[in-house]
Motif scaffolding. Sequence first.
Motif, short mmCIF file in Angstrom:
data_model
loop_
_atom_site.label_atom_id
_atom_site.label_comp_id
_atom_site.label_asym_id
_atom_site.label_seq_id
_atom_site.Cartn_x
_atom_site.Cartn_y
_atom_site.Cartn_z
N ASP A 68 4.55 -3.58 -5.95
CA ASP A 68 3.98 -2.95 -7.55
C ASP A 68 3.64 -3.77 -8.56
O ASP A 68 4.56 -4.83 -8.77
CB ASP A 68 4.58 -1.34 -8.56
CG ASP A 68 3.89 -1.24 -9.01
OD1 ASP A 68 3.75 -1.48 -10.52
OD2 ASP A 68 3.59 -0.49 -8.98
N PRO A 69 2.63 -3.99 -9.25
CA PRO A 69 3.01 -5.56 -9.82
C PRO A 69 3.68 -5.40 -10.73
O PRO A 69 4.11 -6.66 -11.91
CB PRO A 69 1.41 -5.23 -10.89
CG PRO A 69 0.22 -4.70 -10.02
CD PRO A 69 1.60 -2.89 -9.12
N THR A 70 4.70 -4.28 -11.34
CA THR A 70 5.59 -4.39 -12.65
C THR A 70 7.18 -4.17 -11.61
O THR A 70 8.17 -3.78 -12.26
CB THR A 70 5.57 -3.70 -13.57
OG1 THR A 70 4.93 -2.13 -12.40
CG2 THR A 70 3.86 -2.73 -13.56
N TYR A 71 7.02 -3.67 -10.15
CA TYR A 71 8.34 -4.10 -9.98
C TYR A 71 7.68 -4.07 -8.66
O TYR A 71 7.13 -4.41 -7.79
CB TYR A 71 9.89 -2.56 -10.45
CG TYR A 71 8.44 -1.27 -9.50
CD1 TYR A 71 8.98 -1.00 -8.38
CD2 TYR A 71 7.25 -1.19 -10.20
CE1 TYR A 71 8.69 -0.24 -7.57
CE2 TYR A 71 6.74 0.70 -9.21
CZ TYR A 71 7.50 0.52 -8.49
OH TYR A 71 6.82 1.80 -7.58
N VAL A 72 10.43 -4.27 -8.02
CA VAL A 72 9.81 -4.53 -6.65
C VAL A 72 11.09 -3.29 -6.22
O VAL A 72 12.20 -4.33 -6.48
CB VAL A 72 9.74 -5.17 -6.41
CG1 VAL A 72 10.53 -6.15 -4.34
CG2 VAL A 72 8.91 -6.45 -6.04
N HIS A 73 11.06 -3.16 -5.41
CA HIS A 73 12.41 -2.14 -4.97
C HIS A 73 12.92 -2.28 -3.55
O HIS A 73 11.43 -1.69 -2.26
CB HIS A 73 11.81 -0.81 -5.21
CG HIS A 73 13.23 0.19 -5.01
ND1 HIS A 73 13.48 1.50 -4.30
CD2 HIS A 73 14.28 0.27 -4.92
CE1 HIS A 73 13.86 2.31 -3.90
NE2 HIS A 73 15.32 1.47 -4.58
N PHE A 74 13.55 -2.20 -3.24
CA PHE A 74 14.82 -2.56 -1.55
C PHE A 74 15.04 -1.30 -1.54
O PHE A 74 16.09 -1.43 -2.26
CB PHE A 74 15.03 -3.89 -1.34
CG PHE A 74 13.97 -4.45 -1.11
CD1 PHE A 74 13.44 -5.73 -0.51
CD2 PHE A 74 14.17 -5.63 -2.45
CE1 PHE A 74 12.43 -6.16 -0.56
CE2 PHE A 74 13.15 -6.64 -2.30
CZ PHE A 74 12.58 -7.60 -1.12
N THR A 75 15.06 -0.78 -0.78
CA THR A 75 16.44 0.27 -0.11
C THR A 75 16.96 -0.32 1.43
O THR A 75 15.81 -0.01 2.41
CB THR A 75 15.81 1.51 -0.39
OG1 THR A 75 15.06 2.31 -1.33
CG2 THR A 75 16.77 2.66 -0.35
N CYS A 89 13.57 -5.36 -8.56
CA CYS A 89 13.52 -6.00 -9.68
C CYS A 89 12.12 -6.22 -10.06
O CYS A 89 11.06 -5.48 -9.99
CB CYS A 89 13.15 -7.36 -8.29
SG CYS A 89 11.94 -9.05 -9.14
N THR A 90 12.64 -6.21 -11.39
CA THR A 90 11.41 -5.76 -12.42
C THR A 90 11.12 -7.03 -13.13
O THR A 90 10.11 -6.72 -14.52
CB THR A 90 12.11 -4.90 -13.65
OG1 THR A 90 12.80 -5.32 -14.07
CG2 THR A 90 12.76 -3.27 -13.27
N ASP A 91 11.31 -8.02 -13.05
CA ASP A 91 11.21 -9.84 -13.43
C ASP A 91 9.75 -9.21 -13.05
O ASP A 91 9.32 -10.06 -12.34
CB ASP A 91 11.75 -10.68 -13.47
CG ASP A 91 11.48 -12.39 -13.89
OD1 ASP A 91 10.37 -11.97 -14.46
OD2 ASP A 91 12.24 -12.72 -13.68
#
Length: 132
Positions: A68-75, A89-91
């Motif tokens: 997403d433009p504001t975060y990346v989430h891995f699982t 990642c929220t940077d």
Amino acid sequence: MNLDPNIVAAMFFRHNDTNEIDIEATKWGWVYSDRLSYSVQPNAYQSSITYDSPYQYATNVTYMFDWDPTYVHFTAKLSNGTVISDWNCTDRTSIPHVEGGVAMQMWLMNHLAPKNGKNAEMVLSDFSYIPS
């Protein structure tokens, strides 16, 4: 994760060499290491993490990422639902804001043949891509 130490299995969303999001399952050449490596560019892997997994011989692992433009989430999850790795990642300066495509590949660490002398295989049982 049950890979020869010289094999890297990767899934990534890629625009170009400097705008991508990677999940890599590998031992990075070490016989007794099992790693998941996550990275978000364009900050040249500054936001990458390496995770040593206790699930060395796990099969039927599901790897997912949301971009997403504001975060990346891995699982990464085992088939029974156990989460073996989870990372955010929220940077916003690290998150690429470009269009790209999903790719999966296997490659040889430092161009070395598998230590066990066997061919490598990655079996995908399901894949979905849901654009936001």
